[in-house]
Design a protein around this motif. Structure first.
Motif, PDB file in Angstrom:
ATOM      1  N   TYR A 196     -34.962 -23.699  28.513  1.00 42.86           N
ATOM      2  CA  TYR A 196     -33.505 -23.844  28.466  1.00 42.86           C
ATOM      3  C   TYR A 196     -33.010 -24.658  29.664  1.00 42.86           C
ATOM      4  CZ  TYR A 196     -28.567 -22.494  28.218  1.00 42.86           C
ATOM      5  OH  TYR A 196     -27.190 -22.515  28.156  1.00 42.86           O
ATOM      6  N   LEU A 197     -33.467 -24.314  30.872  1.00 47.28           N
ATOM      7  CA  LEU A 197     -33.041 -25.036  32.074  1.00 47.28           C
ATOM      8  C   LEU A 197     -33.446 -26.503  32.018  1.00 47.28           C
ATOM      9  CD1 LEU A 197     -33.870 -22.316  34.741  1.00 47.28           C
ATOM     10  CD2 LEU A 197     -31.609 -23.332  34.386  1.00 47.28           C
TER      11      LEU A 197
ATOM     12  N   GLU B 206     -39.699 -29.163  29.636  1.00 45.01           N
ATOM     13  CA  GLU B 206     -40.257 -28.182  30.568  1.00 45.01           C
ATOM     14  C   GLU B 206     -41.447 -28.772  31.313  1.00 45.01           C
ATOM     15  OE1 GLU B 206     -42.051 -23.625  30.675  1.00 45.01           O
ATOM     16  OE2 GLU B 206     -42.337 -24.902  28.926  1.00 45.01           O
ATOM     17  N   THR B 207     -42.280 -29.520  30.612  1.00 47.56           N
ATOM     18  CA  THR B 207     -43.450 -30.147  31.244  1.00 47.56           C
ATOM     19  C   THR B 207     -43.031 -31.059  32.379  1.00 47.56           C
ATOM     20  OG1 THR B 207     -44.727 -30.032  29.183  1.00 47.56           O
ATOM     21  CG2 THR B 207     -45.465 -31.599  30.855  1.00 47.56           C
TER      22      THR B 207
ATOM     23  N   ASP C 233     -26.941 -20.527  38.155  1.00 46.71           N
ATOM     24  CA  ASP C 233     -27.504 -21.328  37.072  1.00 46.71           C
ATOM     25  C   ASP C 233     -28.660 -20.603  36.403  1.00 46.71           C
ATOM     26  OD1 ASP C 233     -25.731 -23.424  37.416  1.00 46.71           O
ATOM     27  OD2 ASP C 233     -27.062 -24.551  38.742  1.00 46.71           O
ATOM     28  N   VAL C 234     -29.520 -19.983  37.216  1.00 44.27           N
ATOM     29  CA  VAL C 234     -30.694 -19.294  36.671  1.00 44.27           C
ATOM     30  C   VAL C 234     -30.266 -18.073  35.846  1.00 44.27           C
ATOM     31  CG1 VAL C 234     -32.786 -18.013  37.247  1.00 44.27           C
ATOM     32  CG2 VAL C 234     -32.220 -20.110  38.502  1.00 44.27           C
ATOM     33  N   LEU C 235     -29.333 -17.298  36.359  1.00 42.56           N
ATOM     34  CA  LEU C 235     -28.907 -16.108  35.631  1.00 42.56           C
ATOM     35  C   LEU C 235     -28.132 -16.468  34.360  1.00 42.56           C
ATOM     36  CD1 LEU C 235     -27.938 -13.633  38.495  1.00 42.56           C
ATOM     37  CD2 LEU C 235     -30.138 -13.978  37.345  1.00 42.56           C
ATOM     38  N   ALA C 236     -27.422 -17.597  34.383  1.00 38.76           N
ATOM     39  CA  ALA C 236     -26.767 -18.064  33.156  1.00 38.76           C
ATOM     40  C   ALA C 236     -27.808 -18.434  32.109  1.00 38.76           C
ATOM     41  CB  ALA C 236     -25.870 -19.261  33.463  1.00 38.76           C
TER      42      ALA C 236
END
Length: 251
Positions: free
Chosen positions: A126-127, A135-136, A157-160
């Motif tokens: 997602y990030l 992701e790679t 940002d991470v917790l979202a």
């Protein structure tokens, strides 16, 4: 030593002891006295990271590597999938757990508990999509990409992203997750909580028999991330994160 000298030496020793105790407390109880406090003398600080690697079953005796903005480390998980390490680094860090044919990723934006599961893998998917990359590429370019480092260091940002994973999985697979804070909640394999959620997701088809997120789940979170791009991110402070610019939702 005469009485005159003692009047000056004793207060100085008391001040030194107080400073040493303050340094010990700041280091979380680790004995890291020195001119740089908890730092390693090269701008990095000493952090303790721990967590559990699991897919619904423990990833036992798995290699766990920590690739940070500066510094790196590695350790092995125990029979219950638990791992822990203390080393000098500059956060954030990307965690990679490898066991047989399963490779899962996670991240740490502070010291403490950070698990590695199929849920954390989807969080990185997602990030990465929010950052308009894969992701790679996120993992490969992380050591030299300041934007990637800034986002992964940003707690908001991470917790979202974590919330977006929970929302999308619950709605797509009709599974109510009992531990939505799956990144940082300590858990034991075989007990209710994060591990039972992984079992429910596997039964619903979101996690494959190999312990990896199903391709449909990966596509789901990738699409969701693209719909909620990270355009600007404030600079996090003291490893606790700043205010993010996007929130995750169901596509």
């Amino acid at each position: 030593m005469n009485t005159h000298d003692a009047r000056f030496v004793r207060p100085a020793l008391a001040a030194l002891c107080a400073a040493s105790l303050a340094t010990l407390a700041a280091c979380g109880g680790s004995a890291c006295f020195g001119l740089d406090g908890c730092g390693g003398g090269n701008g990095m600080s000493n952090f303790a990271l721990s967590g559990t690697a699991a897919t619904g079953k423990a990833l036992a005796s798995a290699m766990v590597t920590f690739s940070c903005a500066r510094g790196s480390g590695s350790t092995l998980s125990d029979g219950g999938g638990h791992y822990g390490i203390a080393f000098n680094a500059t956060l954030p860090c990307i965690l990679t757990v490898t066991s047989a044919g399963t490779t899962l990723h996670s991240l740490a934006f502070a010291g403490g508990t950070f698990n590695t599961t199929p849920e954390t893998e989807l969080m990185l998917v997602y990030l990465a999509s929010q950052l308009r990359t894969s992701e790679t590429s996120l993992i490969a370019d992380f050591p030299s990409n300041s934007q990637f480092q800034q986002v992964l260091a940003n707690q908001a940002d991470v917790l979202a992203a974590q919330s977006a994973v929970v929302t999308n999985l619950q709605q797509r697979y009709a599974v109510t997750l009992t531990a939505p804070a799956f990144l940082t909640t300590p858990f034991i394999v075989g007990k209710a909580g994060v591990d039972s959620d992984l079992g429910a997701l596997a039964a619903a088809g979101a996690i494959t028999a190999e312990g990896m997120p199903d391709s449909a789940a990966v596509s789901l979170l990738s699409t969701a991330g693209l719909a909620h791009p990270l355009t600007t991110t404030s600079t996090p402070s003291s490893g606790t994160g700043g205010t993010g610019s996007a929130t995750g939702g169901m596509m």
